[in-house]
Scaffold this motif. Structure first.
Motif, PDB file in Angstrom:
ATOM      1  N   PHE A  74       0.846  -1.194   0.000  1.00 46.90           N
ATOM      2  CA  PHE A  74       0.000   0.000   0.000  1.00 46.90           C
ATOM      3  C   PHE A  74       0.881   1.244   0.000  1.00 46.90           C
ATOM      4  O   PHE A  74       1.517   1.573   1.001  1.00 46.90           O
ATOM      5  CB  PHE A  74      -0.913   0.012   1.225  1.00 46.90           C
ATOM      6  N   ALA A  75       0.928   1.931  -1.146  1.00 42.57           N
ATOM      7  CA  ALA A  75       1.654   3.195  -1.257  1.00 42.57           C
ATOM      8  C   ALA A  75       0.615   4.296  -1.405  1.00 42.57           C
ATOM      9  O   ALA A  75       0.549   5.007  -2.416  1.00 42.57           O
ATOM     10  CB  ALA A  75       2.600   3.154  -2.449  1.00 42.57           C
ATOM     11  N   THR A  76      -0.201   4.437  -0.390  1.00 43.86           N
ATOM     12  CA  THR A  76      -1.391   5.276  -0.433  1.00 43.86           C
ATOM     13  C   THR A  76      -1.295   6.434   0.552  1.00 43.86           C
ATOM     14  O   THR A  76      -0.511   6.390   1.506  1.00 43.86           O
ATOM     15  CB  THR A  76      -2.634   4.439  -0.083  1.00 43.86           C
ATOM     16  N   PRO A  77      -2.108   7.471   0.370  1.00 44.03           N
ATOM     17  CA  PRO A  77      -2.166   8.550   1.352  1.00 44.03           C
ATOM     18  C   PRO A  77      -2.771   8.039   2.657  1.00 44.03           C
ATOM     19  O   PRO A  77      -3.416   6.972   2.685  1.00 44.03           O
ATOM     20  CB  PRO A  77      -3.085   9.592   0.693  1.00 44.03           C
ATOM     21  N   PRO A  78      -2.587   8.770   3.762  1.00 45.60           N
ATOM     22  CA  PRO A  78      -3.203   8.362   5.031  1.00 45.60           C
ATOM     23  C   PRO A  78      -4.722   8.220   4.897  1.00 45.60           C
ATOM     24  O   PRO A  78      -5.369   8.924   4.129  1.00 45.60           O
ATOM     25  CB  PRO A  78      -2.852   9.526   5.975  1.00 45.60           C
ATOM     26  N   GLY A  79      -5.267   7.259   5.639  1.00 47.69           N
ATOM     27  CA  GLY A  79      -6.706   7.062   5.670  1.00 47.69           C
ATOM     28  C   GLY A  79      -7.243   6.067   4.662  1.00 47.69           C
ATOM     29  O   GLY A  79      -8.427   5.711   4.712  1.00 47.69           O
ATOM     30  N   VAL A  80      -6.383   5.581   3.748  1.00 47.12           N
ATOM     31  CA  VAL A  80      -6.840   4.671   2.693  1.00 47.12           C
ATOM     32  C   VAL A  80      -6.599   3.212   3.073  1.00 47.12           C
ATOM     33  O   VAL A  80      -7.520   2.387   3.056  1.00 47.12           O
ATOM     34  CB  VAL A  80      -6.142   4.990   1.352  1.00 47.12           C
ATOM     35  N   TYR A 116      -7.416  11.890  10.678  1.00 44.48           N
ATOM     36  CA  TYR A 116      -8.297  10.870  10.117  1.00 44.48           C
ATOM     37  C   TYR A 116      -8.737   9.950  11.253  1.00 44.48           C
ATOM     38  O   TYR A 116      -8.060   9.855  12.279  1.00 44.48           O
ATOM     39  CB  TYR A 116      -7.577  10.023   9.060  1.00 44.48           C
ATOM     40  N   SER A 117      -9.841   9.250  11.051  1.00 40.15           N
ATOM     41  CA  SER A 117     -10.222   8.212  11.999  1.00 40.15           C
ATOM     42  C   SER A 117      -9.184   7.100  11.950  1.00 40.15           C
ATOM     43  O   SER A 117      -8.597   6.818  10.893  1.00 40.15           O
ATOM     44  CB  SER A 117     -11.605   7.644  11.653  1.00 40.15           C
ATOM     45  N   ALA A 118      -8.949   6.466  13.079  1.00 43.47           N
ATOM     46  CA  ALA A 118      -7.914   5.439  13.168  1.00 43.47           C
ATOM     47  C   ALA A 118      -8.399   4.104  12.607  1.00 43.47           C
ATOM     48  O   ALA A 118      -9.605   3.856  12.477  1.00 43.47           O
ATOM     49  CB  ALA A 118      -7.475   5.261  14.618  1.00 43.47           C
ATOM     50  N   ALA A 119      -7.442   3.236  12.297  1.00 41.33           N
ATOM     51  CA  ALA A 119      -7.738   1.877  11.852  1.00 41.33           C
ATOM     52  C   ALA A 119      -8.360   1.080  12.997  1.00 41.33           C
ATOM     53  O   ALA A 119      -8.193   1.430  14.174  1.00 41.33           O
ATOM     54  CB  ALA A 119      -6.452   1.198  11.380  1.00 41.33           C
ATOM     55  N   PRO A 120      -9.082   0.004  12.682  1.00 41.78           N
ATOM     56  CA  PRO A 120      -9.639  -0.849  13.745  1.00 41.78           C
ATOM     57  C   PRO A 120      -8.545  -1.344  14.692  1.00 41.78           C
ATOM     58  O   PRO A 120      -7.449  -1.715  14.251  1.00 41.78           O
ATOM     59  CB  PRO A 120     -10.267  -2.009  12.966  1.00 41.78           C
TER      60      PRO A 120
END
Length: 347
Positions: A74-80, A116-120
């Motif tokens: 995953f080379a994605t922006p935060p939150g994805v 952003y909301s956090a991961a589970p």
């Protein structure tokens, strides 16, 4: 042969992953996922891949992906990635996340610094921090890796050996970071406009950089001092690649430069991507360009009792995609150097 997917296919981190996967003897790039460029040939976005990589970028579809891949980068922006990793793990896929979504153990800390909301929580608990030379034993048994940020990589590799010995006054740490413009990503902005960056040097995100809590979290963990805080400043420098952290701290007991260099050399003796400079020699960013090396130089000042450590990496390789490949090598029992034995590009 493991089949790989890269998610977030239009960024610099993603295209560096593509380069490294292509030369890896145990990896095959099966797909590149990009919501914004779905249906586009990768070489249209990156013409340097013409006649080398023939992939049409696709939309995210876990049911389809799970049939054709084994590992997802995953080379994605935060939150994805925090939204997509649970689907991957439920299908048994290995995941290596280059964003910051799984680096911080405390969800409230993530939400404060990343907005952003956090991961589970169950996936935050499952994730292993992928600082390869420090947490290699944990990485070997993990299926979900949180790849460190570029500044934390250079900083923690330089600090943790001394911190674990109790030689660092934890309230004295100052980190002066400087990064090339590629660290800001490919998205166009005024801050990275040529006329703003060329022949210029400027500080940014003072006291507000999202890598601050990441650095503090692992320094606290290694020092057993829960309230450790650092002074961390970042600067944008007019070059494409490269990152230098100049790190300063007070010693808890007298140590000469020679003693520190000998100690660091021993600590990293079995880690081929860490190179410790001899006394009086300090690394430069060009000496690691295009490579997975972290080069470290150390000076202990007998007059002030302070230590200066200079740590340099290529922000796109050791600071991102190269370390991701290094982690994948560990996860699968391969030689950690596999696909990464690249002589730095010089000059």
């Amino acid at each position: 042969m493991l089949r790989a997917a890269v998610v977030g296919g239009t960024g610099y981190g993603a295209v560096e992953l593509i380069r490294l996967i292509d030369k890896h003897p145990h990896l095959q790039l099966n797909t590149v996922i990009s919501h914004s460029q779905s249906g586009t040939e990768i070489e249209e976005i990156y013409p340097h891949l013409t006649n080398l990589i023939h992939i049409t970028m696709d939309e995210w579809n876990i049911q389809k992906l799970a049939k054709i891949i084994d590992v997802v980068f995953f080379a994605t922006p935060p939150g994805v990635s925090q939204k997509l990793v649970p689907e991957c793990r439920q299908h048994g896929l290995q995941c290596i996340d280059l964003s910051g979504d799984f680096r911080l153990i405390n969800p409230e800390t993530y939400e404060t610094w990343y907005a952003y909301s956090a991961a589970p929580q169950e996936y935050l608990n499952e994730a292993t921090y992928g600082l390869t030379e420090i947490y290699g034993d944990d990485i070997k048994n993990s299926k979900l890796i949180s790849n460190p940020g570029c500044y934390p990589t250079a900083t923690l590799l330089a600090l943790i050996p001394a911190v674990k010995q109790g030689w660092v006054k934890m309230d004295s740490i100052i980190i002066d970071g400087k990064s090339g413009v590629s660290g800001a990503g490919r998205k166009v902005s005024l801050a990275t406009h040529f006329s703003e960056v060329n022949e210029n040097l400027k500080a940014y995100k003072l006291g507000a950089h999202q890598h601050i809590p990441e650095i503090e979290q692992y320094l606290q963990q290694e020092s057993k001092e829960p309230n450790t805080q650092v002074t961390f400043s970042t600067h944008l420098i007019p070059m494409t690649r490269g990152l230098m952290c100049s790190i300063y701290f007070d010693l808890t007991e007298k140590k000469t430069t020679e003693e520190l260099i000998n100690f660091y050399t021993e600590v990293y003796s079995n880690h081929p991507f860490i190179r410790i400079r001899p006394e009086g020699i300090f690394p430069a960013t060009k000496e690691v360009s295009g490579s997975n090396y972290c080069d470290i130089g150390i000076h202990s000042d007998p007059r002030t009792g302070k230590v200066t450590i200079i740590s340099v990496i290529d922000n796109l390789v050791k600071g991102a995609s190269g370390q991701a490949i290094q982690n994948l090598n560990l996860m699968n029992g391969w030689d950690v150097r596999t696909g990464l034995l690249e002589i730095p590009i010089y000059p």
